[in-house]
Motif scaffolding. Structure first.
Motif, PDB file in Angstrom:
ATOM      1  N   ASP A   1     -10.862  27.018 -20.313  1.00  0.00           N
ATOM      2  CA  ASP A   1     -11.170  25.654 -19.852  1.00  0.00           C
ATOM      3  C   ASP A   1      -9.909  24.945 -19.365  1.00  0.00           C
ATOM      4  O   ASP A   1      -9.866  23.719 -19.280  1.00  0.00           O
ATOM      5  N   VAL A   2      -8.869  25.746 -19.045  1.00  0.00           N
ATOM      6  CA  VAL A   2      -7.614  25.156 -18.583  1.00  0.00           C
ATOM      7  C   VAL A   2      -7.436  25.370 -17.082  1.00  0.00           C
ATOM      8  O   VAL A   2      -7.650  26.471 -16.562  1.00  0.00           O
ATOM      9  N   ILE A   3      -7.054  24.310 -16.396  1.00  0.00           N
ATOM     10  CA  ILE A   3      -6.759  24.385 -14.964  1.00  0.00           C
ATOM     11  C   ILE A   3      -5.304  24.833 -14.830  1.00  0.00           C
ATOM     12  O   ILE A   3      -4.381  24.050 -15.022  1.00  0.00           O
ATOM     13  N   CYS A   4      -5.118  26.117 -14.549  1.00  0.00           N
ATOM     14  CA  CYS A   4      -3.770  26.697 -14.569  1.00  0.00           C
ATOM     15  C   CYS A   4      -3.001  26.405 -13.289  1.00  0.00           C
ATOM     16  O   CYS A   4      -1.809  26.141 -13.321  1.00  0.00           O
ATOM     17  N   GLU A   5      -3.672  26.538 -12.157  1.00  0.00           N
ATOM     18  CA  GLU A   5      -2.975  26.374 -10.884  1.00  0.00           C
ATOM     19  C   GLU A   5      -3.864  25.637  -9.904  1.00  0.00           C
ATOM     20  O   GLU A   5      -5.085  25.807  -9.901  1.00  0.00           O
ATOM     21  N   MET A   6      -3.218  24.866  -9.045  1.00  0.00           N
ATOM     22  CA  MET A   6      -3.938  24.206  -7.963  1.00  0.00           C
ATOM     23  C   MET A   6      -3.059  24.243  -6.722  1.00  0.00           C
ATOM     24  O   MET A   6      -1.831  24.183  -6.820  1.00  0.00           O
ATOM     25  N   ALA A   7      -3.687  24.335  -5.562  1.00  0.00           N
ATOM     26  CA  ALA A   7      -2.941  24.227  -4.312  1.00  0.00           C
ATOM     27  C   ALA A   7      -3.865  23.616  -3.276  1.00  0.00           C
ATOM     28  O   ALA A   7      -5.067  23.894  -3.273  1.00  0.00           O
ATOM     29  N   PHE A   8      -3.301  22.767  -2.425  1.00  0.00           N
ATOM     30  CA  PHE A   8      -4.156  22.138  -1.416  1.00  0.00           C
ATOM     31  C   PHE A   8      -3.532  22.218  -0.032  1.00  0.00           C
ATOM     32  O   PHE A   8      -2.321  22.305   0.133  1.00  0.00           O
ATOM     33  N   ARG A   9      -4.403  22.257   0.954  1.00  0.00           N
ATOM     34  CA  ARG A   9      -4.012  22.118   2.345  1.00  0.00           C
ATOM     35  C   ARG A   9      -4.749  20.901   2.872  1.00  0.00           C
ATOM     36  O   ARG A   9      -5.866  20.631   2.428  1.00  0.00           O
ATOM     37  N   GLY A  10      -4.132  20.230   3.802  1.00  0.00           N
ATOM     38  CA  GLY A  10      -4.839  19.083   4.326  1.00  0.00           C
ATOM     39  C   GLY A  10      -4.109  18.424   5.459  1.00  0.00           C
ATOM     40  O   GLY A  10      -2.975  18.761   5.795  1.00  0.00           O
ATOM     41  N   GLN A  11      -4.799  17.471   6.040  1.00  0.00           N
ATOM     42  CA  GLN A  11      -4.169  16.627   7.042  1.00  0.00           C
ATOM     43  C   GLN A  11      -4.862  15.281   6.993  1.00  0.00           C
ATOM     44  O   GLN A  11      -5.979  15.162   6.515  1.00  0.00           O
ATOM     45  N   GLY A  12      -4.148  14.287   7.471  1.00  0.00           N
ATOM     46  CA  GLY A  12      -4.722  12.956   7.457  1.00  0.00           C
ATOM     47  C   GLY A  12      -3.683  11.934   7.064  1.00  0.00           C
ATOM     48  O   GLY A  12      -2.487  12.192   7.131  1.00  0.00           O
ATOM     49  N   CYS A  13      -4.165  10.783   6.655  1.00  0.00           N
ATOM     50  CA  CYS A  13      -3.263   9.672   6.395  1.00  0.00           C
ATOM     51  C   CYS A  13      -2.472   9.885   5.110  1.00  0.00           C
ATOM     52  O   CYS A  13      -2.795  10.742   4.291  1.00  0.00           O
ATOM     53  N   SER A  14      -1.450   9.073   4.941  1.00  0.00           N
ATOM     54  CA  SER A  14      -0.580   9.234   3.776  1.00  0.00           C
ATOM     55  C   SER A  14      -1.320   8.962   2.472  1.00  0.00           C
ATOM     56  O   SER A  14      -0.995   9.556   1.447  1.00  0.00           O
ATOM     57  N   ILE A  15      -2.327   8.107   2.514  1.00  0.00           N
ATOM     58  CA  ILE A  15      -3.069   7.808   1.285  1.00  0.00           C
ATOM     59  C   ILE A  15      -3.834   9.048   0.814  1.00  0.00           C
ATOM     60  O   ILE A  15      -3.776   9.428  -0.352  1.00  0.00           O
ATOM     61  N   SER A  16      -4.537   9.688   1.740  1.00  0.00           N
ATOM     62  CA  SER A  16      -5.338  10.855   1.351  1.00  0.00           C
ATOM     63  C   SER A  16      -4.458  12.009   0.884  1.00  0.00           C
ATOM     64  O   SER A  16      -4.757  12.677  -0.094  1.00  0.00           O
ATOM     65  N   GLN A  17      -3.358  12.242   1.598  1.00  0.00           N
ATOM     66  CA  GLN A  17      -2.515  13.388   1.273  1.00  0.00           C
ATOM     67  C   GLN A  17      -1.690  13.150   0.006  1.00  0.00           C
ATOM     68  O   GLN A  17      -1.508  14.044  -0.806  1.00  0.00           O
ATOM     69  N   SER A  18      -1.206  11.927  -0.160  1.00  0.00           N
ATOM     70  CA  SER A  18      -0.418  11.656  -1.365  1.00  0.00           C
ATOM     71  C   SER A  18      -1.323  11.639  -2.594  1.00  0.00           C
ATOM     72  O   SER A  18      -0.920  12.066  -3.676  1.00  0.00           O
ATOM     73  N   SER A  19      -2.553  11.180  -2.426  1.00  0.00           N
ATOM     74  CA  SER A  19      -3.486  11.182  -3.548  1.00  0.00           C
ATOM     75  C   SER A  19      -3.759  12.619  -3.991  1.00  0.00           C
ATOM     76  O   SER A  19      -3.805  12.908  -5.194  1.00  0.00           O
TER      77      SER A  19
ATOM     78  N   LEU B   1       0.818  -1.208   0.000  1.00  0.00           N
ATOM     79  CA  LEU B   1       0.000   0.000   0.000  1.00  0.00           C
ATOM     80  C   LEU B   1       0.856   1.265   0.000  1.00  0.00           C
ATOM     81  O   LEU B   1       0.614   2.208  -0.728  1.00  0.00           O
ATOM     82  N   TYR B   2       1.846   1.256   0.855  1.00  0.00           N
ATOM     83  CA  TYR B   2       2.649   2.460   1.016  1.00  0.00           C
ATOM     84  C   TYR B   2       3.892   2.368   0.151  1.00  0.00           C
ATOM     85  O   TYR B   2       5.010   2.323   0.634  1.00  0.00           O
ATOM     86  N   ARG B   3       3.687   2.310  -1.115  1.00  0.00           N
ATOM     87  CA  ARG B   3       4.834   2.211  -1.983  1.00  0.00           C
ATOM     88  C   ARG B   3       5.627   3.507  -1.951  1.00  0.00           C
ATOM     89  O   ARG B   3       5.140   4.546  -1.525  1.00  0.00           O
ATOM     90  N   GLU B   4       6.837   3.388  -2.440  1.00  0.00           N
ATOM     91  CA  GLU B   4       7.771   4.502  -2.302  1.00  0.00           C
ATOM     92  C   GLU B   4       7.221   5.819  -2.868  1.00  0.00           C
ATOM     93  O   GLU B   4       7.374   6.871  -2.277  1.00  0.00           O
ATOM     94  N   VAL B   5       6.556   5.706  -4.002  1.00  0.00           N
ATOM     95  CA  VAL B   5       6.068   6.927  -4.639  1.00  0.00           C
ATOM     96  C   VAL B   5       4.998   7.605  -3.778  1.00  0.00           C
ATOM     97  O   VAL B   5       4.907   8.836  -3.711  1.00  0.00           O
ATOM     98  N   ILE B   6       4.211   6.785  -3.066  1.00  0.00           N
ATOM     99  CA  ILE B   6       3.179   7.329  -2.184  1.00  0.00           C
ATOM    100  C   ILE B   6       3.833   8.096  -1.036  1.00  0.00           C
ATOM    101  O   ILE B   6       3.452   9.231  -0.723  1.00  0.00           O
ATOM    102  N   LEU B   7       4.839   7.474  -0.439  1.00  0.00           N
ATOM    103  CA  LEU B   7       5.521   8.130   0.679  1.00  0.00           C
ATOM    104  C   LEU B   7       6.232   9.396   0.230  1.00  0.00           C
ATOM    105  O   LEU B   7       6.288  10.390   0.957  1.00  0.00           O
ATOM    106  N   ASP B   8       6.760   9.362  -0.984  1.00  0.00           N
ATOM    107  CA  ASP B   8       7.447  10.544  -1.501  1.00  0.00           C
ATOM    108  C   ASP B   8       6.480  11.725  -1.623  1.00  0.00           C
ATOM    109  O   ASP B   8       6.797  12.845  -1.220  1.00  0.00           O
ATOM    110  N   HIS B   9       5.288  11.453  -2.151  1.00  0.00           N
ATOM    111  CA  HIS B   9       4.296  12.528  -2.271  1.00  0.00           C
ATOM    112  C   HIS B   9       3.800  12.978  -0.900  1.00  0.00           C
ATOM    113  O   HIS B   9       3.475  14.147  -0.698  1.00  0.00           O
ATOM    114  N   TYR B  10       3.726  12.028   0.038  1.00  0.00           N
ATOM    115  CA  TYR B  10       3.257  12.361   1.384  1.00  0.00           C
ATOM    116  C   TYR B  10       4.259  13.266   2.095  1.00  0.00           C
ATOM    117  O   TYR B  10       3.888  14.255   2.734  1.00  0.00           O
ATOM    118  N   ARG B  11       5.539  12.927   1.966  1.00  0.00           N
ATOM    119  CA  ARG B  11       6.571  13.699   2.658  1.00  0.00           C
ATOM    120  C   ARG B  11       6.856  15.022   1.974  1.00  0.00           C
ATOM    121  O   ARG B  11       7.210  16.006   2.615  1.00  0.00           O
TER     122      ARG B  11
END
Ligand code: ZN
Length: 154
Positions: A56-74, A11-21
């Protein structure tokens, strides 16, 4: 006794942890055109998402959040994958990602890093974590943040 945790190696593959961290596009936008937020109370995940759309172009996105590594890395992978594309592209990727998690579909190459979350499909509780940011994105695309919604007469 222990509540069966998902198999972390899968589940917690390297790429997931990389995005989480090192979440991509973490933070907020100065003047987003679209905004939405959502939560997954079962796990304690929260996501707030700013989106800036021109034409119709999504130019920028930014997110704030907290929670498990799955939700944040996704969320991180989502912004990285969706940003710079059209709204139609975003909906297409969203459908591919939902198929991956809800129907155990084969990963489409268009998913990029998101393919790493394929293993989550085996854990229905965690599927909600992975889909939270996408639910928020769907809402954000339907809500503009620039002007208050005028009450509709009759
Ligand atoms: Zn979660």
């Amino acid at each position: 006794m222990s509540i069966a945790e998902p198999q972390f190696d899968e589940l917690y593959r390297e790429v997931i942890l990389d995005h989480y961290r090192k979440p991509r596009n973490a933070g907020s936008l100065g003047s987003p055109t679209h905004f939405a937020e959502g939560a997954n109370p079962v796990c304690g995940d929260e996501i707030q998402l700013d989106v800036s759309i021109e034409g119709d172009v999504i130019c920028e996105m930014a997110f704030r959040g907290q929670g498990c590594s799955i939700s944040q890395s996704s969320a991180s992978m989502m912004t990285e994958r969706i940003c710079g594309g059209t709204i139609a592209d975003a909906h297409r990727i969203m459908q591919l990602f939902e198929a991956l998690l809800l129907e155990s579909a084969e990963p489409d190459p268009a998913l990029g890093d998101l393919e790493a979350l394929q293993g989550v499909a085996k854990f229905p509780v965690r599927v909600k974590c992975a889909l939270l940011s996408w639910k928020v994105l769907k809402e954000a695309l339907e809500n503009t943040n620039t002007e208050p919604i005028a009450p509709q007469g009759g």
